[in-house]
Write an enzyme that holds these catalytic residues in place. Sequence first.
Site, mmCIF file in Angstrom:
data_model
loop_
_atom_site.group_PDB
_atom_site.id
_atom_site.type_symbol
_atom_site.label_atom_id
_atom_site.label_comp_id
_atom_site.label_asym_id
_atom_site.label_seq_id
_atom_site.Cartn_x
_atom_site.Cartn_y
_atom_site.Cartn_z
ATOM 1 N N GLU A 188 44.207 -5.065 -37.820
ATOM 2 C CA GLU A 188 44.730 -6.023 -38.787
ATOM 3 C C GLU A 188 45.767 -5.344 -39.679
ATOM 4 O O GLU A 188 45.410 -4.674 -40.656
ATOM 5 C CB GLU A 188 43.602 -6.561 -39.677
ATOM 6 C CG GLU A 188 42.579 -7.410 -38.952
ATOM 7 C CD GLU A 188 41.806 -8.289 -39.923
ATOM 8 O OE1 GLU A 188 41.806 -9.507 -39.722
ATOM 9 O OE2 GLU A 188 41.231 -7.759 -40.884
ATOM 10 N N SER A 223 46.919 -13.443 -40.000
ATOM 11 C CA SER A 223 47.626 -14.726 -39.902
ATOM 12 C C SER A 223 47.649 -15.261 -38.469
ATOM 13 O O SER A 223 48.649 -15.841 -38.022
ATOM 14 C CB SER A 223 49.042 -14.620 -40.472
ATOM 15 O OG SER A 223 49.005 -14.279 -41.849
ATOM 16 N N GLY A 243 46.670 -13.019 -44.507
ATOM 17 C CA GLY A 243 46.799 -14.062 -45.509
ATOM 18 C C GLY A 243 48.204 -14.263 -46.031
ATOM 19 O O GLY A 243 48.419 -14.986 -47.004
ATOM 20 N N GLU A 256 40.273 -5.639 -47.400
ATOM 21 C CA GLU A 256 39.865 -6.092 -48.732
ATOM 22 C C GLU A 256 38.739 -5.222 -49.279
ATOM 23 O O GLU A 256 38.682 -4.949 -50.481
ATOM 24 C CB GLU A 256 39.464 -7.570 -48.670
ATOM 25 C CG GLU A 256 40.663 -8.474 -48.432
ATOM 26 C CD GLU A 256 40.331 -9.822 -47.815
ATOM 27 O OE1 GLU A 256 41.276 -10.546 -47.480
ATOM 28 O OE2 GLU A 256 39.130 -10.136 -47.645
ATOM 29 N N ASN A 261 36.285 -15.139 -39.845
ATOM 30 C CA ASN A 261 35.846 -14.528 -41.096
ATOM 31 C C ASN A 261 36.108 -15.529 -42.220
ATOM 32 O O ASN A 261 37.253 -15.747 -42.619
ATOM 33 C CB ASN A 261 36.627 -13.226 -41.332
ATOM 34 C CG ASN A 261 36.299 -12.579 -42.664
ATOM 35 O OD1 ASN A 261 35.335 -12.946 -43.332
ATOM 36 N ND2 ASN A 261 37.107 -11.610 -43.050
ATOM 37 N N LYS A 320 35.341 -15.286 -45.269
ATOM 38 C CA LYS A 320 35.579 -14.626 -46.557
ATOM 39 C C LYS A 320 34.786 -15.351 -47.666
ATOM 40 O O LYS A 320 33.701 -15.854 -47.412
ATOM 41 C CB LYS A 320 37.077 -14.526 -46.847
ATOM 42 C CG LYS A 320 37.845 -13.807 -45.724
ATOM 43 C CD LYS A 320 39.261 -13.483 -46.112
ATOM 44 C CE LYS A 320 39.966 -12.773 -44.962
ATOM 45 N NZ LYS A 320 41.332 -12.363 -45.315
#
Length: 254
Positions: free
Chosen positions: A167, A212, A173, A97, A9, A11
Amino acid sequence: MRKPLVMGNWKLNGSIGMAKDLVTGLRNELSTDANCGIAIAPPSVYLDFVAHQLGGSNILLGAQDVGIHLSGAYTGEVSATMLKEIGVTHVIIGHSERRTYHKESDEFIAQKFGVLKEAGLVPVLCIGETEAENEAGQTQAVCARQIDAVINALGVQAFNGAVIAYEPVWAIGTGKSATPAQAQAVHKFIRDHIAKQDAAVAEQVIIQYGGSVNDKNAAELFTQPDIDGALVGGASLKVDAFAAIVKAAEQAKK
């Protein structure tokens, strides 16, 4: 035997030049990999360009989101049929997100899931708990609620041919990652939760880990019986790191 899927991904990162270099590098590194599904999800403005760069390779094209409408006065939206037309096969929905910044509800995400299934695309449904929910012992309840939104709207059969990405929000992150044992426990819970409705559906559904994931921790994560690959963020922007994660998935599932 489930075939693991490693999906990158990107992003909100990249450029035409970066996309070209990254795909070229991945094609060189992963040209013969067959025991692991591989997909990358660039920003929507680069999808068509990346589709052409991937031509003839074994790397699948993913998208980071989808609208719930197929056409009409919905400025800024991109439909499932549009994504499919340019070669997209997998679409990420429900990413934390999107849930956080765009206030997407479980029910709205279930609508997206249904639109993707109707179009013949593979939903990659992100689920997971925040740090506060984790500390409050609500991990299983949160995951169950997010899965049940799809089951209640579409039936458990909707998970045939679909992907779930667990996740934990506290690991995205942040450099923190669930231990392999922690991740496996949640993955097993997810599979068992679906199995209460339909054991065959539960057995075939791909459940990725995300949060991560990198070339250092991937191999140990992938040895767990219910972890079927990964949804990779930052490490997917680096050829060497992403290729190493794919190869770790292949090796672990041989």
